[in-house]
Design a protein around this motif. Structure first.
Motif, PDB file in Angstrom:
ATOM      1  N   ASP A  51       0.743  -1.179   0.048  1.00 29.16           N
ATOM      2  CA  ASP A  51       0.133  -0.069   0.109  1.00 29.16           C
ATOM      3  C   ASP A  51       0.967   1.101  -0.011  1.00 29.16           C
ATOM      4  O   ASP A  51       1.568   1.467   0.755  1.00 29.16           O
ATOM      5  CB  ASP A  51      -0.932  -0.064   1.273  1.00 29.16           C
ATOM      6  N   VAL A  52       0.727   2.056  -1.223  1.00 29.85           N
ATOM      7  CA  VAL A  52       1.673   2.916  -1.319  1.00 29.85           C
ATOM      8  C   VAL A  52       1.560   4.248  -0.044  1.00 29.85           C
ATOM      9  O   VAL A  52       2.409   4.877   0.373  1.00 29.85           O
ATOM     10  CB  VAL A  52       1.600   3.613  -2.658  1.00 29.85           C
ATOM     11  N   ASN A  53       0.095   4.596   0.119  1.00 28.05           N
ATOM     12  CA  ASN A  53       0.034   5.208   1.151  1.00 28.05           C
ATOM     13  C   ASN A  53       0.567   4.911   2.511  1.00 28.05           C
ATOM     14  O   ASN A  53       1.001   5.862   3.234  1.00 28.05           O
ATOM     15  CB  ASN A  53      -1.498   5.600   1.275  1.00 28.05           C
ATOM     16  N   ASP A  54       0.269   3.618   2.992  1.00 34.04           N
ATOM     17  CA  ASP A  54       1.102   3.169   3.999  1.00 34.04           C
ATOM     18  C   ASP A  54       2.442   3.463   4.089  1.00 34.04           C
ATOM     19  O   ASP A  54       3.165   3.833   5.075  1.00 34.04           O
ATOM     20  CB  ASP A  54       0.715   1.696   4.290  1.00 34.04           C
ATOM     21  N   LEU A  55       3.255   3.115   2.747  1.00 32.87           N
ATOM     22  CA  LEU A  55       4.742   3.567   2.668  1.00 32.87           C
ATOM     23  C   LEU A  55       5.057   4.748   2.942  1.00 32.87           C
ATOM     24  O   LEU A  55       5.947   5.202   3.601  1.00 32.87           O
ATOM     25  CB  LEU A  55       4.985   2.904   1.441  1.00 32.87           C
ATOM     26  N   ILE A  56       4.321   5.842   2.555  1.00 31.48           N
ATOM     27  CA  ILE A  56       4.348   7.334   2.626  1.00 31.48           C
ATOM     28  C   ILE A  56       4.342   7.706   4.120  1.00 31.48           C
ATOM     29  O   ILE A  56       5.253   8.222   4.603  1.00 31.48           O
ATOM     30  CB  ILE A  56       3.443   8.016   1.741  1.00 31.48           C
ATOM     31  N   ARG A  57       3.278   7.108   4.853  1.00 34.53           N
ATOM     32  CA  ARG A  57       3.082   7.503   6.167  1.00 34.53           C
ATOM     33  C   ARG A  57       4.374   6.824   6.962  1.00 34.53           C
ATOM     34  O   ARG A  57       4.643   7.319   7.964  1.00 34.53           O
ATOM     35  CB  ARG A  57       1.747   6.803   6.725  1.00 34.53           C
ATOM     36  N   GLU A  58       4.873   5.604   6.700  1.00 24.28           N
ATOM     37  CA  GLU A  58       5.827   5.014   7.420  1.00 24.28           C
ATOM     38  C   GLU A  58       6.839   5.875   7.095  1.00 24.28           C
ATOM     39  O   GLU A  58       7.750   5.985   8.227  1.00 24.28           O
ATOM     40  CB  GLU A  58       6.041   3.498   6.836  1.00 24.28           C
ATOM     41  N   VAL A  59       7.235   6.203   5.884  1.00 30.32           N
ATOM     42  CA  VAL A  59       8.475   7.079   5.861  1.00 30.32           C
ATOM     43  C   VAL A  59       8.578   8.436   6.752  1.00 30.32           C
ATOM     44  O   VAL A  59       9.411   8.833   7.126  1.00 30.32           O
ATOM     45  CB  VAL A  59       8.790   7.522   4.473  1.00 30.32           C
ATOM     46  N   MET A  60       7.272   9.148   6.596  1.00 28.63           N
ATOM     47  CA  MET A  60       7.198  10.097   7.537  1.00 28.63           C
ATOM     48  C   MET A  60       7.433   9.975   8.855  1.00 28.63           C
ATOM     49  O   MET A  60       7.914  10.925   9.663  1.00 28.63           O
ATOM     50  CB  MET A  60       5.640  11.051   7.124  1.00 28.63           C
ATOM     51  N   THR A  61       7.024   8.983   9.164  1.00 27.11           N
ATOM     52  CA  THR A  61       7.257   8.441  10.808  1.00 27.11           C
ATOM     53  C   THR A  61       8.718   8.454  10.944  1.00 27.11           C
ATOM     54  O   THR A  61       9.311   8.867  11.922  1.00 27.11           O
ATOM     55  CB  THR A  61       6.448   7.296  11.083  1.00 27.11           C
ATOM     56  N   LEU A  62       9.638   7.734  10.169  1.00 26.05           N
ATOM     57  CA  LEU A  62      10.871   7.641  10.263  1.00 26.05           C
ATOM     58  C   LEU A  62      11.617   8.550  10.173  1.00 26.05           C
ATOM     59  O   LEU A  62      12.600   8.992  10.979  1.00 26.05           O
ATOM     60  CB  LEU A  62      11.578   6.561   9.235  1.00 26.05           C
ATOM     61  N   ALA A  63      11.208   9.714   9.395  1.00 27.40           N
ATOM     62  CA  ALA A  63      11.803  11.398   9.232  1.00 27.40           C
ATOM     63  C   ALA A  63      11.454  12.133  10.263  1.00 27.40           C
ATOM     64  O   ALA A  63      11.543  13.338  10.156  1.00 27.40           O
ATOM     65  CB  ALA A  63      11.733  11.541   7.865  1.00 27.40           C
ATOM     66  N   ARG A  64      10.307  11.571  11.187  1.00 24.54           N
ATOM     67  CA  ARG A  64       9.684  12.819  11.977  1.00 24.54           C
ATOM     68  C   ARG A  64      10.759  13.571  12.863  1.00 24.54           C
ATOM     69  O   ARG A  64      10.583  14.617  13.031  1.00 24.54           O
ATOM     70  CB  ARG A  64       8.866  11.804  13.106  1.00 24.54           C
ATOM     71  N   GLY A  65      11.772  12.924  13.441  1.00 15.58           N
ATOM     72  CA  GLY A  65      13.020  13.581  14.230  1.00 15.58           C
ATOM     73  C   GLY A  65      13.367  14.527  13.552  1.00 15.58           C
ATOM     74  O   GLY A  65      13.632  15.931  13.886  1.00 15.58           O
ATOM     75  N   ASP A  66      14.088  14.224  12.203  1.00 16.90           N
ATOM     76  CA  ASP A  66      14.508  15.221  11.498  1.00 16.90           C
ATOM     77  C   ASP A  66      13.814  16.430  10.991  1.00 16.90           C
ATOM     78  O   ASP A  66      14.012  17.639  10.861  1.00 16.90           O
ATOM     79  CB  ASP A  66      15.239  14.674  10.169  1.00 16.90           C
ATOM     80  N   LEU A  67      12.541  16.140  10.695  1.00 16.66           N
ATOM     81  CA  LEU A  67      11.414  17.269  10.254  1.00 16.66           C
ATOM     82  C   LEU A  67      11.219  17.949  11.410  1.00 16.66           C
ATOM     83  O   LEU A  67      11.078  19.073  11.269  1.00 16.66           O
ATOM     84  CB  LEU A  67      10.250  16.261   9.809  1.00 16.66           C
ATOM     85  N   ARG A  68      11.086  17.529  12.477  1.00 15.20           N
ATOM     86  CA  ARG A  68      10.769  18.321  13.631  1.00 15.20           C
ATOM     87  C   ARG A  68      12.057  19.140  14.234  1.00 15.20           C
ATOM     88  O   ARG A  68      11.832  20.436  14.616  1.00 15.20           O
ATOM     89  CB  ARG A  68      10.345  17.456  15.027  1.00 15.20           C
ATOM     90  N   HIS A  69      13.183  18.716  13.913  1.00 15.24           N
ATOM     91  CA  HIS A  69      14.575  19.408  14.299  1.00 15.24           C
ATOM     92  C   HIS A  69      14.515  20.619  13.562  1.00 15.24           C
ATOM     93  O   HIS A  69      15.166  21.568  13.832  1.00 15.24           O
ATOM     94  CB  HIS A  69      15.515  18.385  14.170  1.00 15.24           C
TER      95      HIS A  69
END
Length: 619
Positions: A470-488
């Protein structure tokens, strides 16, 4: 900041944290043991007060209540309360008022008074003594200590024996002065029966406590020390009650009553004395054990602190010094270009193997220098050298690819490991949070392994097993992985995901690599922008021409028009520190899935990366 510290400083901080934690633990241990020690010392003070009170009881109970005198009774005066106590016991036991009341009551017993008043004075003195015994038991913890080894003996000494002596004294006083206190024969018989029952109940309670005390750790000794005295007291008490019963039945034998009373009091005082001696022995034994445990704990903690310091010194010698030598050697080689220099450090650990590898590297560099000089004169040798350089270049490309792809999961592992150390260093340690972060470390390690397997599969041109995705699940998963850098970096994430997308047969880890690489590139491109907010927009949609379309758009600096044609080429990078492999690997992965990746300039700024997957790849 911590990464920039020298290794010696890190070791010093680690040792300091350990010693500090050990000091805090030692302080807590000492405080806890001190409370227990003061608890026992307070009980010993209570026993000393009860020893003095024992003499007062003997004095009260021999005030002409019987014809004979209890052997060993103390004089009836206020001095009977003056027993040696620790200098700080006055702050422990709030008994001054009750001791004064008892001293007044005992002093009045020596005055000439009628039988009725004498009875009232004796009952009052016994009541004052019993109240004082209860206060001593409460304030000295003797009535509160739950320790099995001494609990039942404490109950006998602090509660049961004062109660028994008060009951016996009141009964004898009542029998000696029945008419003076206005009791008819029937009333005397009723009150005597009540006191008889109370005395028997108290004796039975003492016997139960004695039997229960045998279950403690020192039961055999208590049985030998207390058994005979308590049994003798119970027998004398029973004999006294039988004599009282006979006297009430009409056998007016005053001498026999006085003798049995004196024997009962004498045996009770003796049993109380022995019980106090045994209680003091038990308390002193417990105090000795507590002090011994405290000394042993302090010794053990001191030994641990000494060992930690010694270990820190050994570590500094076997880690920091060799690393410093290697650092100096590297600096010298860099300045002099003398590749014949070597380190003489030898060890079987990682630093020793590093030293061997460093020497081998210097030897290789020296040999390469010699070959380069020698081969300049021979074309064949030059061709061989060029071939070797080509192979090294290929290996470097592979190494760069692997390094680039596993850098992100390794960075996540390092960050999670540091977070785990912080959670575990809390007092008390936050084990649940640490366990959660360690789970993240395991997941990142598995992801790094999958990345390596994916790159190896691509290099070997072999296929990996695909699964519906599921491409949408993949996108949400990647956003979760990058959440720390995005917030920083303060990046605002906006997702626009279509709901009608079919599941795509794909290698999840590979597409995850692509999206994560594009996301991190977008974050880095927006890092230097100050005149507009950083926004990352990720879209997914389905088109008739290309199946699934995934877009990653940022508000960063954008891509120069001249770089758009070569941005996916290996080793091409717009970043000074970049290796130029990330987008090349992304293109290889997308093309392996039958798709296509393109880069566009954003409008009015930023850049847009689009990933398309064809219809024939859809399930």
């Amino acid at each position: 900041m911590f990464k920039s510290l020298r290794t010696s400083t890190k070791l010093f901080l680690l040792c300091g944290v350990f010693v500090g934690a050990l000091f805090v633990a030692t302080y807590g241990l000492v405080a806890e043991k001190r409370i227990a020690i003061e608890f026992v010392r307070r009980e010993l003070v209570g026993v000393q007060h009860l020893e003095a009170l024992r003499g007062v009881y003997a004095s009260i109970l021999t005030q002409k209540l019987g014809a004979s005198t209890v052997e060993g009774a103390r004089p009836t005066d206020e001095g009977a309360l003056a027993a040696p106590t620790p200098p700080d016991s006055a702050s422990w036991l709030d008994t001054a008022e009750l001791e004064g009341s008892l001293a007044d009551a005992v002093g009045k017993l020596g005055s000439d008074a009628g039988d009725g008043e004498k009875h009232a004075l004796i009952v009052g003195a016994l009541s004052a003594a019993r109240n004082l015994a209860a206060r001593i038991g409460d304030d000295s913890n003797l009535a509160l200590d739950p320790d099995l080894d001494s609990y039942y003996v404490q109950d006998i000494v602090a509660t049961k024996m004062p109660t028994l002596l008060s009951q016996i004294g009141e009964l004898q006083s009542q029998l000696q002065t029945p008419f003076a206190v206005g009791l008819s024969p029937d009333s005397l018989a009723v009150r005597s029966l009540i006191l008889d029952g109370m005395i028997r109940s108290t004796l039975e309670g003492i016997e139960r406590d004695l039997r229960a005390s045998y279950r403690g750790g020192d039961g055999a000794h208590l049985k030998q020390a207390l058994g005979a005295g308590i049994d003798s007291m119970v027998s004398a008490g029973d004999a006294y009650l039988q004599t009282v019963k006979a006297s009430l039945a009409g056998g007016n034998n005053t001498a026999a009553l006085d003798r049995s009373y004196a024997a009962a009091v004498d045996s009770a005082i003796n049993a109380w004395t022995v019980s106090q001696i045994e209680l003091k022995r038990l308390l002193n034994l417990r105090l000795s054990k507590l002090l011994s445990k405290l000394r042993n704990s302090l010794l053990l903690n001191g030994l641990l602190a000494a060992l930690s310091l010694a270990f820190a010194l050994i570590t500094q010698r076997h880690i920091v010094r060799p690393l410093q030598k290697l650092e100096r050697l590297a600096d010298e080689v860099g300045q002099t270009k003398d590749y014949t220099l070597r380190t003489d450090y030898e060890s079987g650990d990682e630093i020793g193997r590093l030293a061997v590898a460093f020497n081998a590297m210097l030897a290789e560099l020296a040999a390469a220098r010699e070959r380069e000089v020698a081969d300049t004169a021979r074309t064949a040798a030059m061709q061989a050298e060029l071939a070797r350089i080509a192979r090294i270049t290929t290996m470097g490309e592979m190494a760069a690819s692997i390094a680039h792809e596993i850098n992100q999961p390794l960075a996540a592992i390092v960050n999670n490991a540091n977070a785990t150390l912080r959670w575990l260093s809390h007092q008390p340690p936050n084990v649940e949070r640490a366990r959660s972060v360690i789970k993240g470390i395991a997941d990142d390690g598995a992801r790094a392994s999958e990345v390596i397997g994916s790159i190896r599969s691509m290099l070997e041109k072999s296929s990996q097993e695909r699964a519906p995705l599921d491409v949408n699940d993949l996108i949400r998963e990647v956003m979760t992985l990058a959440r720390g850098d995005l917030r920083h970096h303060g990046v605002t994430v906006r997702t626009e995901l279509a709901d009608d997308l079919p599941r795509l047969p794909a290698v999840r880890i590979q597409l995850q690599q692509v999206l994560l690489n594009l996301t991190m590139n977008a974050v880095e491109s927006m890092g230097s922008i100050a005149d507009r907010p950083p926004v990352l927009c990720v879209r997914s949609q389905r088109t008739q021409s290309c199946g699934i379309l995934i877009s990653v758009e940022d508000t960063g600096a954008g891509i120069d028009q001249g770089d758009l044609d070569q941005i996916f080429e290996p080793f091409f990078s717009t970043k000074p520190e970049g290796m130029g492999m990330g987008l090349s690997i992304c293109r290889s992965i997308v093309e392996a899935h039958g798709g296509r990746i393109t880069a566009l300039r954003g409008s009015p700024w930023g850049s847009v990366f689009q990933i398309t997957l064809p219809d024939d790849e859809l399930g």
